[in-house]
Scaffold this motif. Sequence first.
Motif, PDB file in Angstrom:
ATOM      1  N   SER A 105       0.835  -1.209   0.000  1.00 54.95           N
ATOM      2  CA  SER A 105       0.000   0.000   0.000  1.00 54.95           C
ATOM      3  C   SER A 105       0.865   1.253   0.000  1.00 54.95           C
ATOM      4  O   SER A 105       0.582   2.230  -0.713  1.00 54.95           O
ATOM      5  N   SER A 106       1.934   1.225   0.791  1.00 52.49           N
ATOM      6  CA  SER A 106       2.819   2.389   0.876  1.00 52.49           C
ATOM      7  C   SER A 106       3.530   2.646  -0.447  1.00 52.49           C
ATOM      8  O   SER A 106       3.569   3.791  -0.937  1.00 52.49           O
ATOM      9  N   GLU A 107       4.077   1.600  -1.068  1.00 51.61           N
ATOM     10  CA  GLU A 107       4.810   1.783  -2.319  1.00 51.61           C
ATOM     11  C   GLU A 107       3.888   2.213  -3.463  1.00 51.61           C
ATOM     12  O   GLU A 107       4.260   3.067  -4.282  1.00 51.61           O
ATOM     13  N   VAL A 108       2.718   1.608  -3.532  1.00 51.06           N
ATOM     14  CA  VAL A 108       1.775   1.975  -4.591  1.00 51.06           C
ATOM     15  C   VAL A 108       1.335   3.416  -4.432  1.00 51.06           C
ATOM     16  O   VAL A 108       1.203   4.161  -5.414  1.00 51.06           O
ATOM     17  N   LYS A 109       1.130   3.829  -3.196  1.00 53.47           N
ATOM     18  CA  LYS A 109       0.726   5.213  -2.934  1.00 53.47           C
ATOM     19  C   LYS A 109       1.836   6.183  -3.332  1.00 53.47           C
ATOM     20  O   LYS A 109       1.571   7.261  -3.892  1.00 53.47           O
ATOM     21  N   CYS A 110       3.105   5.826  -3.068  1.00 57.25           N
ATOM     22  CA  CYS A 110       4.238   6.671  -3.454  1.00 57.25           C
ATOM     23  C   CYS A 110       4.348   6.827  -4.965  1.00 57.25           C
ATOM     24  O   CYS A 110       4.838   7.849  -5.465  1.00 57.25           O
ATOM     25  N   GLY A 124       1.859   7.116  -6.806  1.00 61.13           N
ATOM     26  CA  GLY A 124       0.701   7.891  -7.242  1.00 61.13           C
ATOM     27  C   GLY A 124      -0.374   7.028  -7.874  1.00 61.13           C
ATOM     28  O   GLY A 124      -1.207   7.519  -8.641  1.00 61.13           O
ATOM     29  N   ARG A 125      -0.380   5.732  -7.525  1.00 57.53           N
ATOM     30  CA  ARG A 125      -1.355   4.801  -8.107  1.00 57.53           C
ATOM     31  C   ARG A 125      -2.339   4.342  -7.034  1.00 57.53           C
ATOM     32  O   ARG A 125      -2.068   4.414  -5.835  1.00 57.53           O
ATOM     33  N   THR A 126      -3.464   3.863  -7.490  1.00 55.78           N
ATOM     34  CA  THR A 126      -4.472   3.325  -6.570  1.00 55.78           C
ATOM     35  C   THR A 126      -4.805   1.860  -6.882  1.00 55.78           C
ATOM     36  O   THR A 126      -5.442   1.183  -6.084  1.00 55.78           O
ATOM     37  N   TYR A 176      -3.432  -2.062  -8.577  1.00 56.71           N
ATOM     38  CA  TYR A 176      -2.271  -2.902  -8.842  1.00 56.71           C
ATOM     39  C   TYR A 176      -2.765  -4.314  -9.156  1.00 56.71           C
ATOM     40  O   TYR A 176      -3.896  -4.683  -8.845  1.00 56.71           O
TER      41      TYR A 176
END
Length: 575
Positions: free
Chosen positions: A93-98, A100-102, A104
């Motif tokens: 969740s942290s990496e995807v948020k960094c 800028g994606r929602t 995966y």
Amino acid sequence: MASHSDTLVVFFGATAGENGGKLGSDEREIILLVWQIVDLHEKKVGKLHKCFVKPDTLELTDQCKEETGLTVDDIVKAEPLDKVLQQFQQSVSSEVKCLGRTTYTLCVDSPLVIRQALHPEASKKNLVLPEIFFSFVDVRKEFHKCCPNAGLAQKLTLTSMLECILYHKFSCVETVNYKFDSGTCSKTEPVDSEAVIRARGLPWQSSDQDIARFFKGLNIAKGGVALCLNAQGRRNGEALVRFINSEHRDLALERHKHHMGSRYIEVYKATGEEFLKIAGGTSNEVAQFLSKENQVIIRMRGLPFTATPQDVLAFLGPESPVTDGTEGLLFVKYPDGRPTGDAFVLFSCEEYAQNALKKHKQILGKRYIELFRSTAAEVQQVLNRYMSTPLISTLPPSPIMPVPVLTTPPFLPAASSTRDCVRLRGLPYTAGIEDILEFMGEHTVDIKPHGVHMVLNQQGRPSGDAFIQMKSPDKAFMVAQKCHKKTMKDRYVEVFQCSTEEMSIVLMGGTLNRSGLSPPPCKLPCKSETPNKVHISKSCTINEDIQSMANNLSITGHSCFDSVGCSSFQSKSSL
């Protein structure tokens, strides 16, 4: 989560036993989880995360050590699976948020890590898996579709396969069912024989949901669990399971001798014809009864034949409201409309069903009622069984003996020399069925259907005796050994092994004790000179032999069977 996005989560796992193509087949726990984020839009690969998992059993097979390079020292200080899954979810969740994606997409090089390892273990440990593990892409399968001429995929690495398919839209995102959907199956419905298995060795109280949990990670077709019943209408520890396709069936076969609780379950191939024979039906009544969605089904056995819907509702009580009142009850009947003593009940939630199950073996009328979980397929199977039962024909009366006073009563079991019965002698006169079942303790589960026979004296009062039919001579022997001279209400009860033949002789007026068996006080009577005057009545004129037998045995005019079998016999003999 989208079916296809610019962000991939590449996932891998290993267990403490078999890995590779046999991963999960030996029921060993997960010891390693590895994942990495791939950003297709920016063409970047994130950090490789590698987490050891501490299993409940700290033991690694030699094959596991060789393939993974891990030792017990590597995992002894690791976190358990639930903690590692939390780390996984927070990390992704942290990496995807960094980025800028929602959204995966989870990618694996084999579905085994998801279907055969992660979901089964999480189910056994009652863990709630993150949503990401219910939808994934099998990279090898996608590679075969995109590059059919590239050779064997097993010779390629995950990285090389990903490079070939990254810019192709994934054609098939696989899913794992969140729950099993019960339902009915028509006899005319085609069933693929390559998608059916037979599970054997199930605990008798297993429900379709329990079986679905055993096969967690694999997708079972709607209504695809059919519990098998024996000749007495009881579950026999087997079930037929229909999966959505042959691939899931083949994975199910890999769970042969996996455990459900403390019992291992055998898994074999079966056919569509076998499944339809058990689960297929044509009854509109059943279809209407099961038309309500998301209902918990409870089966009731041993109802008095005179029981009404209102009696059943009153027995269940306000804490167990039946869905739509009497509309949520289905009484099972013979083709001529006679009640069988079985019924099915619908409840709208698990809480109501649990409250109902607490009334298992409580008394309704003069019978104790069995309650246990059921399934839509079992409803159909029970209806099929009883509706196909031929009516019992009425035999013409004998010209010699119009009243069957001198023969074994028709509701007695067939006489046999097999010593699969026990006799209880010295019961308190106030003892009832519940007292006997409590006295039997753990051996109650080994009683045959309709296997409890209470003996009454000529006045219809308890004689202090009872006969119990067990499932085998070994079970009868164990009861006689364990329960002999055990106390019931401050009285010790004698328990000894016997046969149905001996039981029948005693009920006909003979005696049975540890010294041996004595026959009834008279043999079969001579042919009466006035057969038209033979009756069980004190005002009758009958010959001496018949009078002697009638005095020694006076059987009530009907059998009082309950669900497991209580029948009451009146006898004047010294038992």
